[in-house]
Write an enzyme that holds these catalytic residues in place. Structure first.
Site, PDB file in Angstrom:
ATOM      1  N   TYR A  51       0.824  -1.206   0.000  1.00 34.27           N
ATOM      2  CA  TYR A  51       0.000   0.000   0.000  1.00 34.27           C
ATOM      3  C   TYR A  51       0.866   1.269   0.000  1.00 34.27           C
ATOM      4  O   TYR A  51       1.831   1.366   0.758  1.00 34.27           O
ATOM      5  CB  TYR A  51      -0.938   0.028   1.210  1.00 34.27           C
ATOM      6  CG  TYR A  51      -2.112  -0.931   1.113  1.00 34.27           C
ATOM      7  CD1 TYR A  51      -2.503  -1.480  -0.108  1.00 34.27           C
ATOM      8  CD2 TYR A  51      -2.849  -1.268   2.245  1.00 34.27           C
ATOM      9  CE1 TYR A  51      -3.584  -2.346  -0.194  1.00 34.27           C
ATOM     10  CE2 TYR A  51      -3.940  -2.135   2.161  1.00 34.27           C
ATOM     11  CZ  TYR A  51      -4.280  -2.672   0.942  1.00 34.27           C
ATOM     12  OH  TYR A  51      -5.365  -3.531   0.858  1.00 34.27           O
ATOM     13  N   SER A 156      -7.247 -13.335   0.777  1.00 33.13           N
ATOM     14  CA  SER A 156      -7.937 -12.185   0.202  1.00 33.13           C
ATOM     15  C   SER A 156      -8.184 -12.467  -1.275  1.00 33.13           C
ATOM     16  O   SER A 156      -7.266 -12.892  -1.993  1.00 33.13           O
ATOM     17  CB  SER A 156      -7.082 -10.926   0.377  1.00 33.13           C
ATOM     18  OG  SER A 156      -7.702  -9.789  -0.167  1.00 33.13           O
ATOM     19  N   ASN A 157      -9.435 -12.271  -1.713  1.00 30.95           N
ATOM     20  CA  ASN A 157      -9.814 -12.433  -3.123  1.00 30.95           C
ATOM     21  C   ASN A 157      -9.705 -13.877  -3.617  1.00 30.95           C
ATOM     22  O   ASN A 157      -9.609 -14.112  -4.820  1.00 30.95           O
ATOM     23  CB  ASN A 157      -8.964 -11.516  -4.018  1.00 30.95           C
ATOM     24  CG  ASN A 157      -9.024 -10.064  -3.583  1.00 30.95           C
ATOM     25  OD1 ASN A 157     -10.071  -9.442  -3.611  1.00 30.95           O
ATOM     26  ND2 ASN A 157      -7.888  -9.519  -3.146  1.00 30.95           N
ATOM     27  N   GLY A 214     -18.082   0.814  -3.876  1.00 35.26           N
ATOM     28  CA  GLY A 214     -17.848   0.673  -5.308  1.00 35.26           C
ATOM     29  C   GLY A 214     -16.777   1.580  -5.865  1.00 35.26           C
ATOM     30  O   GLY A 214     -16.842   1.972  -7.031  1.00 35.26           O
ATOM     31  N   GLY A 267      -9.889   8.733   5.680  1.00 34.42           N
ATOM     32  CA  GLY A 267      -9.197   9.489   6.709  1.00 34.42           C
ATOM     33  C   GLY A 267     -10.032  10.649   7.215  1.00 34.42           C
ATOM     34  O   GLY A 267      -9.552  11.486   7.978  1.00 34.42           O
TER      35      GLY A 267
END
Length: 301
Positions: A51, A156-157, A214, A267
């Protein structure tokens, strides 16, 4: 505000920090944001090694270093396995996946350093790897658990078959996968029909849901799907006394019996508070299916 997933306690909402490098916050402001999440009962913090081009975990760790006592109040989650080619070099010239034991162990050590912690509460394999050797991944998980560097493991996924493959290799080591982090929103409902959420419900594990809004398309896209969704979401929002359709979207996700845990990737403290407050909105079946119908463009069969 926590529910039990095997031995792991995760909060009902998850704080996502994949954009932290773009928020322009000082270390003190980042600390204040973490404290806001904790005050709202969001104690689970979702990261990944890549990230922010490998910067977001460091930014979080710098903030946590200002108040180390907060570590005991949170669950730190990280992911590994994606190897992007930026910048492209002779050694790394194409985006690829790497679920080798060597890479998993190195990635965990790097994440621990960046996050300023000596253990992760949860480690996920970030994306399915066609070259994944399930026994090798299971061996790395076992080593990490025995060393105390990682307490729990998930994916994940992953598809249902990929999940089952890895789970079968872990079973002999007395380790269970505790979650599958998947994309889920009214604009992307694939996990409702591909068996992913069915498997989670069957195994009694809560999936983590990313991109519940989305990626902004529900709010901004000119597609017919998004236009239909906005109309229905605004109608239902009005019925529940809110002008924030994001709350209706989170309520739609929370209504699923597999008990998904939405990831809040913001944030902005007002948006975080609104997301958490959406747990008070209970959609009836017709409202839920109205959103499903708006997404698909047709009624149920």
């Amino acid at each position: 505000m926590t529910t039990e997933t095997n031995s792991l306690q995760l909060s009902d909402f998850i704080a996502g920090f994949w954009r932290m490098d773009s928020w322009g916050l000082s270390a003190q402001q980042r600390l204040a944001l973490i404290e806001t999440y904790l005050e709202l009962g969001v104690t689970s913090m979702d990261h990944a090694d890549i990230y922010g081009e490998y910067q977001c975990e460091r930014l979080f760790g710098e903030a946590l270093a200002l108040k180390p006592s907060l570590r005991g109040e949170m669950q730190l989650i990280s992911k590994c396995g994606i190897k992007p080619a930026f910048p492209s070099t002779a050694e790394r010239y194409v985006n690829h996946y790497d679920s080798s034991k060597e890479n998993i162990l190195v990635s965990v050590d790097n994440s621990l350093t960046q996050l300023n912690t000596d253990y992760l509460d949860l480690l996920l394999i970030h994306r399915p790897d066609p070259l994944m050797n399930a026994e090798e991944v299971a061996s790395s998980f076992e080593q990490l658990k025995q060393s105390g560097k990682v307490l729990n493991f998930g994916v994940s996924n992953f598809t249902t078959s990929q999940f089952s493959l890895l789970e079968s290799s872990l079973a002999q080591r007395n380790i269970n996968l505790v979650t599958n982090q998947v994309e889920l929103s009214p604009i992307n409902m694939g996990s409702l029909s591909d068996g992913t959420l069915d498997q989670c419900q069957q195994l009694g594990i809560s999936p983590m849901a990313w991109s519940c809004l989305g990626g902004g398309d529900i709010f901004n896209s000119d597609s017919q799907q998004a236009i239909r969704l906005r109309a229905v979401l605004n109608k239902i929002a009005d019925e529940h006394g809110t002008d924030d359709i994001s709350q209706v979207i989170y309520a739609w996700v929370l209504a699923l019996p597999s008990q998904p845990k939405p990831i809040i990737g913001s944030g902005n403290t007002a948006r975080i508070g609104a997301a958490v407050a959406s747990s008070k909105i209970k959609l009836d079946r017709q409202q839920w299916f109205s959103i499903w119908q708006a997404s698909t463009g047709h009624s149920v069969p």
